[in-house]
Design a protein around this motif. Structure first.
Motif, short mmCIF file in Angstrom:
data_model
loop_
_atom_site.label_atom_id
_atom_site.label_comp_id
_atom_site.label_asym_id
_atom_site.label_seq_id
_atom_site.Cartn_x
_atom_site.Cartn_y
_atom_site.Cartn_z
N ILE B 139 14.46 -40.19 -4.21
CA ILE B 139 15.81 -39.74 -3.79
C ILE B 139 15.95 -39.89 -2.29
O ILE B 139 17.01 -40.29 -1.78
CB ILE B 139 16.01 -38.26 -4.20
N ASP B 140 14.87 -39.58 -1.54
CA ASP B 140 14.97 -39.61 -0.08
C ASP B 140 14.92 -41.06 0.45
O ASP B 140 15.12 -41.27 1.66
CB ASP B 140 13.81 -38.80 0.52
N PRO B 142 15.97 -44.86 1.30
CA PRO B 142 17.28 -45.39 1.73
C PRO B 142 18.11 -45.80 0.50
O PRO B 142 17.54 -46.11 -0.55
CB PRO B 142 16.89 -46.62 2.58
N PRO B 143 19.35 -45.78 0.64
CA PRO B 143 20.25 -45.98 -0.51
C PRO B 143 19.96 -47.27 -1.29
O PRO B 143 20.03 -47.24 -2.53
CB PRO B 143 21.63 -46.04 0.14
N LEU B 144 19.58 -48.30 -0.61
CA LEU B 144 19.34 -49.54 -1.33
C LEU B 144 18.15 -49.41 -2.26
O LEU B 144 18.19 -49.81 -3.40
CB LEU B 144 19.10 -50.69 -0.32
N LEU B 145 17.12 -48.81 -1.72
CA LEU B 145 15.93 -48.59 -2.54
C LEU B 145 16.22 -47.61 -3.65
O LEU B 145 15.82 -47.80 -4.80
CB LEU B 145 14.79 -48.02 -1.66
N GLU B 148 18.00 -49.10 -6.47
CA GLU B 148 17.13 -49.89 -7.34
C GLU B 148 16.37 -48.99 -8.33
O GLU B 148 16.15 -49.35 -9.48
CB GLU B 148 16.09 -50.64 -6.48
#
Lengths: 153, 896
Positions: B139-140, B142-145, B148
């Motif tokens: 969850i923590d 980065p948004p891209l990861l 995915e």
């Protein structure tokens, strides 16, 4: 590239947090969104106490709830306080003392996240008196506080 | 230890009465303690519930699923939008954080409750928490990861929901069980509390009941006490004696009506006051206050519990009243002393007593006066009677008479002798009545006395045709000690009566001796006759003095009527009595008893003539009408007229009859007589003329015999060294002594018969009167006195008298030694005085002087306090000298 993004994203919230609205007040005089800076600008209260949700004695600090609600003229009105977890609790005017409860912004002089019941937590000095160690008081110790509004009768 | 005042509390009293109060109180207290303890426990239990240590576990746990669902919905929404918007991301992160925080809170909550003792619960939580930590990393990111990994996360959460569900159910189940147990525990506690409360209530009810009973009992008791108190008070009030009750300090608490009457205070005035201040005369207050203090210290006082005491007491008006008081001390209910005084006003009683005493004294005085009058009268009558008898004697002896004259004169003399005898009897009675034995006990031969009495009675018995039979016990002692003369007197009286009242009969004289415990005997003498007897109703009166019976015994004879009275007194003086058994016409048995002691070796034997001691009837000694005179026949008598060897005698006597009688007697004996009527005249005549002998009456007007003798001895003139013979009826030893001191040589006791006078004078004229000894050193024996005695007494009697005198003086000296040792001055003086008397009569002037020194010193008493032992030694030496002189005197017998 992804790494850079990640670093950026990681840096971003720090900046954004200062600006981020932590608490929304809705009073007869209108609404008000308060950031951490706003809350820190208010007179600060602090005390050491244990809580039934934490282990050991901790130092809690932040503005008095009374001072916060006074900002939008909610003083003397029945209130409803709501949390991010959808919990809500009602306060009568009499339930709000001049210095307690506080809206804790820091535990042990550090800001705390939602995972640690932050960033705002209504805390009483539980150790100071028996009357702060009742179910009613525990129920009002609302964490992950996000909004305060006048309760419609 | 004594309790200090007021130490007894009423509670203590209640405990004394109801001792079981203490355990009861203990049980109640214990019950209250149990109840308080239970209440406290319940309170703490309730408090634990109220001040919740944990959040509402059920809510917190249940909320986990809600938060998980919300997180899943946020994930679903993100998945649907196929785009990870900022809003979606924020919501997703917020939901995750809420769920994360929720799991944290649950962990903390359950950890506080020790996971309900279920380790699998903890494991489940740990697993959940591990997953969450892993998911938090996603969850923590980065948004891209994050975008995915969202599908994986969704799948992961879907799986996790089952685990959460299981965990939630388990935790809730455990919660329910836990609260069930807690409720159970509370229920138990409440049940216990209820039981304890019920018990306590029961106890309290019981205690209350007990208290009610107790109170009732106390009330009943108080009522009874009140009744008793009220009764007691009524009793005290009604008491005829004054009753005063005082407390320990002496303050009056009760004062009844009788006390009001005696002391004049009202009850209101008296109660509360100090009885010492109020009722004790001022002079005794300090003493009584001290006595009260003493009582508190020692428990015994001067008045308290001492029986009846007579004390003066003070009335309200200030007068004193004698009271008789009994004080009793006790302790009241609180242990304090109380004093009950029962008081009687005895002023009336004392007045009566005083009056009685006065009346009795007056009666006694008048009785004494009568007795004295009787004695004086008798005495006064004796003198003329003596004159009469002497005169008759002289006429009968010196005058030639016709037969008829002689007959009548003999009758006259007999009557006179009878009258004199009666007078002597009266005197004897009063002497015996004085209670003093007229003589000291002496040793005598009892059997011989009885034999002599029988012998002397025999002539009269023969005259009357009677026989006298004497019976003596075989084992009778040779000698006994007793009042010889009294014994002879009673014996003579009883025997004489028997002789008088029996004619042609028989008289039995018997003696019996009963040994007394401790030595000695009771002698019983019986005189039984076959005479006229006595009527029974007179028997108890015949021994009364002056009792005259109308008929018979006394009337029938010329007796005085005093004989038996004298006998009774004499017998009683001897420690015995007299009695009689008689029947009229059949005879009488008179008896008397007397105490007799064994004859001690030191007591002198007495063998003298007892003829006069037996008062045998006058007819025995009086000449028969035709008979001769008892002494010389008149025919042989020498006529009057001075003899060539006659003495020149001065007779000093105021009574003309006596003077003439004495003159006639002396002239009859051939002496020359000069007369003087009083002492003064006698002194004058004696100084002018040398007389050979002076007869000096004692009681005379102008100058009595003692004074005259003293004057004459002091300045004898011509009659230097003349023997002066006192004439007196006074025969008391003290008086004899006084006479001897004055210088009277022997003293003749009236009545003086011709016979006595002849005995006295015989030989005297031939005696050469020795020259007076130098005054400084008197002789051991006064020759003049010795000579007089020698002429007056037969030699053997003189000899016996000397022996008696010596042992008597020796006894006196022994007494003196004892008395000197005891320091008894009065007795010393009296004994020495007696010794003086005997010694002067006996004619031992130096012994007299020695004894007188002792007497004088003893009379000066303690003041002088001198040592009397040397004086006593001197007296002993004098006695030895007398004894030696008497031994010397024995050989050349002076007496003719």
């Amino acid at each position: 590239m992804r790494l850079i993004l990640a670093v950026l994203l990681a840096l971003l919230p720090l900046d954004a947090q200062a600006e981020q609205v932590l608490l929304r007040l809705t009073g007869p005089a209108g609404g008000l969104a308060l950031t951490r800076a706003d809350l820190d600008a208010l007179p600060q209260q602090d005390f050491d106490t244990t809580t039934i949700w934490t282990e050991g004695v901790h130092h809690f600090s932040g503005p008095a709830l009374a001072d916060v609600v006074a900002l939008v003229g909610l003083t003397g009105l029945p209130l409803r306080l709501s949390a991010a977890n959808d919990y809500a609790v009602d306060f009568a005017a009499a339930d709000i003392g001049p210095t307690a409860p506080i809206i804790a912004t820091r535990i042990d002089r550090a800001a705390f996240s939602a995972r640690q019941k932050g960033p705002l937590w209504v805390v009483y000095p539980f150790d100071a008196a028996d009357e702060y160690r009742t179910e009613a008081i525990y129920a009002r110790a609302i964490w992950q506080l996000v909004a305060i509004e006048a309760r419609t009768p | 230890m004594r309790r200090p005042p007021g130490s007894r509390a009423p509670a203590e009293l209640a405990l004394r009465i109801f001792p079981w109060l203490v355990p009861l109180l203990g049980v109640v207290l214990l019950g209250v303690a149990v109840l308080l303890f239970s209440a406290n426990q319940i309170n703490r239990n309730l408090e634990r519930n109220q001040a919740a240590r944990t959040d509402n576990t059920s809510w917190v746990v249940a909320q986990a699923e809600v938060d998980l669902l919300k997180l899943q919905r946020a994930l679903d929404a993100t998945a649907e939008s196929r785009m990870l918007t900022d809003t979606n991301l924020a919501t997703l992160r917020q939901r995750f954080d809420v769920f994360y925080s929720r799991i944290d809170v649950i962990g903390r909550n359950l950890a506080q409750q020790d996971w309900f003792g279920a380790p699998e619960l903890r494991q489940q939580w740990d697993t959940l928490r591990g997953h969450l930590r892993d998911q938090a990393a996603l969850i923590d990111a980065p948004p891209l990861l994050l975008a995915e990994s969202l599908p994986a996360l969704r799948a992961d959460l879907a799986r996790q929901s089952t685990a959460v569900r299981a965990f939630t159910l388990d935790a809730l189940l455990q919660t329910v069980e836990r609260s069930d147990a807690e409720r159970h525990a509370l229920n138990g506690l409440l049940a216990r509390f209820s039981v304890a409360a019920l018990l306590l209530i029961g106890l309290l009810v019981g205690a209350t009941w007990v208290m009610v009973v107790l109170t009732r009992r106390l009330q009943a008791r108080a009522l009874a006490t009140e009744r008793i108190r009220s009764n007691l008070e009524k009793t005290i009030d009604a008491s005829l004696d004054a009753v005063i009750v005082a407390d320990a300090r002496g303050h009056i608490t009760h004062f009844n009506a009788a006390a009001e009457a005696i002391f004049g205070y009202s009850r209101a005035e008296a109660v509360g006051r100090d009885y010492i201040d109020m009722l004790v005369p001022e002079r005794m207050r300090a003493m009584r206050a001290q006595a009260l203090a003493e009582f508190h210290r020692t428990g015994t006082g001067v008045l308290a519990n001492r029986g009846r005491v007579v004390v003066p007491s003070l009335r309200k008006d200030g007068t004193e009243v004698p009271i008789e008081v009994v004080v009793i001390s006790d302790r009241d209910a609180t242990g304090e002393p109380v004093f009950f005084s029962f008081v009687r006003d005895i002023s009336d009683q004392m007045r009566i007593e005083t009056n009685l005493k006065r009346s009795r004294d007056a009666a006694l005085r008048s009785e004494e006066a009568k007795t004295r009058f009787l004695a004086v009268m008798s005495h006064e009558m004796r003198t003329p009677m003596n004159g009469l008898i002497a005169a008759l004697d002289i006429v009968l002896r010196t005058t030639d008479l016709t037969e008829k004259q002689r007959h009548f004169l003999a009758i006259a003399r007999s009557c006179s002798a009878n009258a004199l005898e009666q007078i002597n009897d009266v005197l004897e009675i009063s002497r015996l009545d004085s209670g003093n034995a007229p003589e000291a006990p002496s040793a005598f031969d009892l059997c011989r006395m009885l034999r002599e009495a029988a012998e002397q009675g025999r002539p009269l018995a023969e005259q009357r045709g009677n026989t006298v039979h004497l019976r003596l016990p075989d084992d009778a002692p040779a000698r006994v000690t007793g009042h010889r003369r009294l014994f002879a007197r009673v014996l003579g009286n009883l025997l004489g009566n028997a002789l008088k009242f029996t004619r042609d009969g028989r008289i039995d004289l018997r003696l019996a001796l009963t040994p007394r415990p401790g030595g000695g005997w009771i002698a019983r003498v019986e005189v039984e006759d076959t005479g006229i007897g006595i009527a029974e109703d007179k028997l108890d009166r015949i021994f009364n003095a002056f009792e005259t019976l109308d008929s018979g015994y006394d009337r029938a004879t010329e007796g005085t009527g005093l004989g038996l009275g004298i006998a009774r007194r004499a017998a009683r003086l001897m420690g015995g009595d007299v009695g009689v058994e008689s029947r009229l016409g059949a005879g009488s048995l008179f008896w008397f008893t007397a105490r007799l002691d064994p004859a001690g070796a030191d007591l002198p034997d007495t063998v003298d003539d007892l003829t006069d001691a037996f008062p045998l009837p006058a007819s025995l000694t009086t000449p028969a009408p035709s008979g001769a005179l008892p002494d010389d026949t008149p025919g042989t008598d020498t006529p009057s007229g001075p003899r060539p060897d006659g003495l020149d005698v001065l007779v000093v006597e105021d009574n003309p009859v006596n003077r003439i009688v004495l003159r006639e007697m002396l002239q009859h004996l051939g002496h020359g007589v000069t007369e003087a009527v009083n002492g003064a005249e006698a002194v004058e005549m004696a100084r002018a003329h040398a007389f050979d002998l002076i007869f000096m009456d004692i009681s005379m007007p102008v100058m009595d015999g003692v004074a005259a003798t003293r004057a004459l001895r002091a300045e004898p003139g011509a009659s230097d060294g003349v023997p002066i013979v006192g004439l007196t009826a006074h025969t008391l030893p003290e008086e004899l002594q006084r006479f001897a001191q004055a210088g009277l040589d022997p003293v003749l006791t009236k009545p003086i018969t011709l016979n006595a006078l002849r005995i006295f004078l015989e030989g005297a004229p031939d005696q050469e009167i020795p020259p007076p000894a130098p005054p400084q050193i008197p002789p051991v024996l006064d020759v003049a006195v010795r000579n007089d005695l020698a002429s007056a007494l037969p030699p053997e009697v003189l000899h016996q008298t000397a022996d008696r005198f010596l042992s008597e003086i020796a006894a006196f000296l022994e007494d003196l030694a004892r008395q000197i040792e005891a320091g008894d001055h009065d007795r010393i003086a009296a004994t020495a005085h007696k010794g003086c008397g005997s010694a002067s009569v006996f004619g031992a002037p130096r012994l007299v002087a020695a004894l007188r020194r002792i007497e004088t010193q003893a009379k000066q008493g303690n003041a002088a306090g001198g040592d009397q032992a040397p004086l006593l030694a001197a007296a002993r030496a004098e006695l030895d000298a007398v004894r030696a002189a008497l031994a010397a005197e024995d050989r050349p017998a002076i007496a003719v």
